[in-house]
Each structure stands twice: as C-alpha cells, then as structure tokens.
Scaffold this active site. Structure first.
Site, PDB file in Angstrom:
ATOM      1  N   TYR A   1      40.658  92.967  -6.612  1.00  9.20           N
ATOM      2  CA  TYR A   1      40.950  91.848  -5.949  1.00  9.20           C
ATOM      3  C   TYR A   1      42.096  91.329  -6.675  1.00  9.20           C
ATOM      4  O   TYR A   1      42.320  90.003  -6.778  1.00  9.20           O
ATOM      5  CB  TYR A   1      39.858  90.606  -6.507  1.00  9.20           C
ATOM      6  CG  TYR A   1      38.384  90.768  -6.052  1.00  9.20           C
ATOM      7  CD1 TYR A   1      38.165  91.883  -4.814  1.00  9.20           C
ATOM      8  CD2 TYR A   1      37.160  89.778  -6.018  1.00  9.20           C
ATOM      9  CE1 TYR A   1      36.694  91.922  -4.162  1.00  9.20           C
ATOM     10  CE2 TYR A   1      36.098  90.304  -5.520  1.00  9.20           C
ATOM     11  CZ  TYR A   1      35.950  91.120  -4.570  1.00  9.20           C
ATOM     12  OH  TYR A   1      34.827  91.092  -4.107  1.00  9.20           O
TER      13      TYR A   1
ATOM     14  N   LYS B   1      32.428 104.820  -9.988  1.00 10.64           N
ATOM     15  CA  LYS B   1      32.317 105.489  -8.861  1.00 10.64           C
ATOM     16  C   LYS B   1      33.417 106.548  -8.815  1.00 10.64           C
ATOM     17  O   LYS B   1      33.952 106.682  -7.924  1.00 10.64           O
ATOM     18  CB  LYS B   1      32.582 104.453  -7.762  1.00 10.64           C
ATOM     19  CG  LYS B   1      32.079 104.936  -6.388  1.00 10.64           C
ATOM     20  CD  LYS B   1      30.710 105.299  -6.222  1.00 10.64           C
ATOM     21  CE  LYS B   1      30.536 106.331  -4.803  1.00 10.64           C
ATOM     22  NZ  LYS B   1      29.415 106.535  -4.753  1.00 10.64           N
TER      23      LYS B   1
ATOM     24  N   ASP C   1      26.239 102.768  -6.818  1.00 11.35           N
ATOM     25  CA  ASP C   1      25.330 102.646  -5.706  1.00 11.35           C
ATOM     26  C   ASP C   1      24.025 103.011  -6.567  1.00 11.35           C
ATOM     27  O   ASP C   1      23.091 102.314  -6.332  1.00 11.35           O
ATOM     28  CB  ASP C   1      25.662 103.663  -4.655  1.00 11.35           C
ATOM     29  CG  ASP C   1      26.203 105.046  -5.226  1.00 11.35           C
ATOM     30  OD1 ASP C   1      26.483 105.259  -6.457  1.00 11.35           O
ATOM     31  OD2 ASP C   1      26.489 105.994  -4.494  1.00 11.35           O
TER      32      ASP C   1
ATOM     33  N   ASP D   1      31.004  91.741  -8.535  1.00  5.47           N
ATOM     34  CA  ASP D   1      30.741  90.874  -7.633  1.00  5.47           C
ATOM     35  C   ASP D   1      29.549  91.085  -6.575  1.00  5.47           C
ATOM     36  O   ASP D   1      28.613  90.202  -6.616  1.00  5.47           O
ATOM     37  CB  ASP D   1      31.852  90.482  -6.485  1.00  5.47           C
ATOM     38  CG  ASP D   1      31.742  89.572  -5.730  1.00  5.47           C
ATOM     39  OD1 ASP D   1      31.142  88.550  -5.604  1.00  5.47           O
ATOM     40  OD2 ASP D   1      32.585  89.692  -4.448  1.00  5.47           O
TER      41      ASP D   1
ATOM     42  N   ASP E   1      25.390  89.527  -7.027  1.00  5.81           N
ATOM     43  CA  ASP E   1      24.579  88.899  -6.113  1.00  5.81           C
ATOM     44  C   ASP E   1      23.130  89.450  -5.861  1.00  5.81           C
ATOM     45  O   ASP E   1      22.259  88.854  -5.677  1.00  5.81           O
ATOM     46  CB  ASP E   1      25.228  89.058  -4.532  1.00  5.81           C
ATOM     47  CG  ASP E   1      25.925  87.843  -4.079  1.00  5.81           C
ATOM     48  OD1 ASP E   1      26.754  87.092  -5.210  1.00  5.81           O
ATOM     49  OD2 ASP E   1      25.925  87.425  -3.091  1.00  5.81           O
TER      50      ASP E   1
HETATM   51  C1  IPM Z   1      31.708  84.887  -6.601  1.00  2.00           C
HETATM   52  C2  IPM Z   1      32.239  84.490  -5.331  1.00  2.00           C
HETATM   53  C3  IPM Z   1      33.741  84.547  -5.264  1.00  2.00           C
HETATM   54  C4  IPM Z   1      34.581  86.159  -5.691  1.00  2.00           C
HETATM   55  C5  IPM Z   1      34.528  84.499  -3.956  1.00  2.00           C
HETATM   56  C6  IPM Z   1      34.252  83.210  -3.223  1.00  2.00           C
HETATM   57  C7  IPM Z   1      36.056  84.889  -3.828  1.00  2.00           C
HETATM   58  O1  IPM Z   1      31.732  85.566  -4.212  1.00  2.00           O
HETATM   59  O2  IPM Z   1      32.463  84.130  -7.402  1.00  2.00           O
HETATM   60  O3  IPM Z   1      31.216  85.848  -6.862  1.00  2.00           O
HETATM   61  O4  IPM Z   1      34.258  87.240  -4.974  1.00  2.00           O
HETATM   62  O5  IPM Z   1      34.713  85.945  -6.941  1.00  2.00           O
HETATM   63 MN    MN Z   2      30.402  86.746  -5.064  1.00  8.61          MN
END
Ligand code: IPM
Ligand code: MN
Length: 347
Positions: A135, A185, A218, A242, A246
């Site tokens: 990123y 990876k 993975d 990231d 999630d």
């Molecule tokens: C997070 C979010 C952000 C990220 C997005 C909104 C840019 O998904 O904080 O995990 O990927 O950092």
């Molecule tokens: Mn995120």
C-alpha cells in the site's frame, strides 16, 4: 490534573455514531480515574470534501500533530466520493505522515459473543505493517483508456520498515505467550517476501525466547479458521495484514467487535485509534451500529496514553455488557442502548 488533548475525526456514516459513543465512555472513565480528556472535533469527511474539494485542509497534518492522540470513526462514502480519493486524502496520509507503522488488532471472543467457529477460545494479536509494502502508493497508469493501457502498482519493502515491524512483533510476543507467526509468501514472491523471511530469521536469533514460525499467508488464513487457538502474535505486511484482520474480525463475531490502534512506537507523532469497520452507508442513521469496536479502540488509546487503569476498566465494562447479552446480536440493540450499558458498568 493530568490532561490529554484528543483530535476526534468521526468521518462518515456510522463513524459519527460510534465515535460519539466511544467518546462518552472515555470521558466517564477519565472522570473516574482522575485525569482530563479534551476532545476537539474535526469535520474532515466526504461531506467536507464535497464542500471544500479536500478531505482535510492543506495544513491538516500539522493541525493533528499538536494532539496527544487521534480517535477516528470511519472514512468513506463511495456513492459520493470514490474510496481511492477519500482514503488517500485522510486515513492513509495520517498513518504515513505520523509513522504509525504498527497497526495492532486484537482478535478474541468477548463474553456472550458467539463466533461462527466451533472454537471456544482464542486470543490473537495481529500486528500489521501500516506505512509501506503493498500500500505504498507507488505506481501509475499510462495509455489511459486505450487497449494498450497499463497499470503498475509497486510494493515497497525497506530494510528499516520490515525490521521495525518484525521487531515490534517479537516484542509483543515476549509480553504474551511467546509465539510469533511471521506471514510470508516467499514461495511466490521471490524478492519482497524472501527479504521479509531473511529479516525474520535474523531477528529470531536475537529473540531466542520467542518461538517464531513463518507461515505462507494462504496457509495462515486457513489456520485462523481451523485452529485459531494455536496462534498468539501474528506479524504481517500491509496487504496481508489487512486481509487477515478481516478474518480475525469475522471469527471474533464480526466487524462490530474489531478494534485497532495505529501506533507510532517512537512517540514522535500522535497515534490514531479506530474501529476496523468502515462507514457502512447502508445502516448509517439507523442508530444500530455496534459501538463496541470503537469503544475498545478507545480503551487501546487510554492504554497508549499510559492510563492503564482506565483502559482496563473500559475493557471490563465492555465485557460486562456483552456478558449480559447486550450488543451480541447484529442490529438487536441500538448504539445508544449498548453505550448506556457500558457507561452503567463503568459506574
Ligand atoms: C482497514 C481498511 C483500510 C485499509 C482501507 C479503508 C484503506 O480496510 O483499516 O483495514 O486497508 O487499511
Ligand atoms: Mn481492512
């Protein structure tokens, strides 16, 4: 009396509701523990963009630098402003400008919350690199709109950046159960992730008390679902972290419980605290956003500011609330009901 000045950026959608909720809880905790908190609300958001053409003023970063910490709700209103504009105009520049290189995300089940897994108990701390990697924002597009169009997005891994996040992971593992999962990876990415693995091995020699295992991303994604109890601290690059966080949020019952801290470990600039969830335009203004992730993020802020007792009390109040079944089923209890219950548990 000791006092802290906090920049409040509620942002968009449910970010507004959950920041207000977290702030009332934090003010109550501060009162109980005998320190001051002053909040300065900054209206920076997609609405602000529509009015001014910017997500934050030109001197926004300089304004924020004067605060002890930043509490942020959520950024994004994709129907009005493309995410690529809103996030690169507010959240991402703050993380980079203030060298908040460690994004810390705890994943565990709160009492009374049933996750989607059979797993009863796990306690994972995910450390995500937050300023470079995939990123970095380095890249470009040429031959726009033609059949020859090319888009390039380059990951940037620096020795300093990789070493400091891995070191942070080792240090965290030391304060917990002594286990570190380093996410790689290197079977497919032969430059960046081989580099990451080399630095992991170099530091492993220094931290012989930490049991470090390198997992391909993975395989680790599968492990988080099949055997989350086998994990302690996870350290990962920006993109991998990231995605994995999630998964972490999902197994802990959903994004309503996932807290995060964007930490500048050197304390050369303010750190920022925010729930992992986004602005959720679909449920904004229904008053049903779960404020727990934001309140938990607020507890992480108090901890970072050195107010350990207050941080612990807020966590206990959250746990007492979910243990009573409040805020444990999506959409059942209103934001206000859950917040009032947390405040009552604090008192
Ligand atoms: C997070 C979010 C952000 C990220 C997005 C909104 C840019 O998904 O904080 O995990 O990927 O950092
Ligand atoms: Mn995120």
């Amino acid at each position: 009396m000791k006092s802290f000045s906090i920049a409040l950026i509620p942002g968009d959608g449910i970010g507004r509701d959950v920041t207000a909720a977290a702030w009332t809880v934090l003010e109550t905790a501060a009162k109980h523990c005998g320190f001051g908190l002053t909040g300065t609300e900054l209206p920076w958001s997609c609405r602000f963009f529509k009015e001014t053409g910017r997500m934050m003023p030109e001197d926004g970063i300089e304004t924020l630098r004067g605060f002890d910490a930043i509490l942020l709700g959520a950024v994004g209103w994709p129907a009005e402003v493309p995410d690529s504009v809103s996030l690169h105009g507010l959240l991402l520049p703050i993380r980079k400008a203030f060298v908040q290189y460690a994004n810390i995300r705890p994943h565990r089940l709160l009492p009374g919350v049933t996750g989607p897994l059979r797993a009863e108990s796990f306690d994972i701390l995910c450390i995500r690199e937050n300023t470079e990697g995939e990123y970095s924002g380095a890249g470009g597009r040429v031959h726009l709109g033609t059949l020859d169009e090319v888009a390039v997005e380059t990951s940037i891994f620096t020795r300093a950046g990789v070493e400091r996040i891995l070191r942070f992971g080792f240090e965290q593992a030391r304060t917990r159960r002594g286990k570190l999962a380093s996410v790689t990876k290197s079977n497919a990415q032969k430059y960046s992730m081989v580099f990451w693995d080399e630095i992991t091995r170099k530091l492993a020699a220094e931290y012989s008390d930490v049991e470090v295992t390198s997992y391909h991303v993975d395989a680790l994604a599968a492990r988080m679902i099949m055997a989350p109890e086998s994990l302690d601290v996870i350290v990962a690059s920006n993109l991998f972290g990231d995605i994995l966080t999630d998964i972490g949020a999902a197994i802990q019952g959903g994004l309503g419980y996932a807290a995060s801290a964007n930490i500048n470990p050197d304390r050369s600039a303010p750190s920022m605290f925010e729930p992992v969830h986004g602005s959720a335009p679909d449920i904004a203004h229904l008053g049903i956003a779960n404020p727990i992730a934001a309140i938990w993020s607020g507890a992480m802020m108090l901890d970072h500011l050195g107010e350990k007792d207050a941080a612990g009390r807020v966590m206990k109040a959250i746990e007492a609330t979910t243990a009573r079944g409040l805020g444990t089923i999506a959409g059942k209890d209103s934001t206000n009901t859950i917040t009032a219950a947390v405040i009552a548990a604090l008192n």
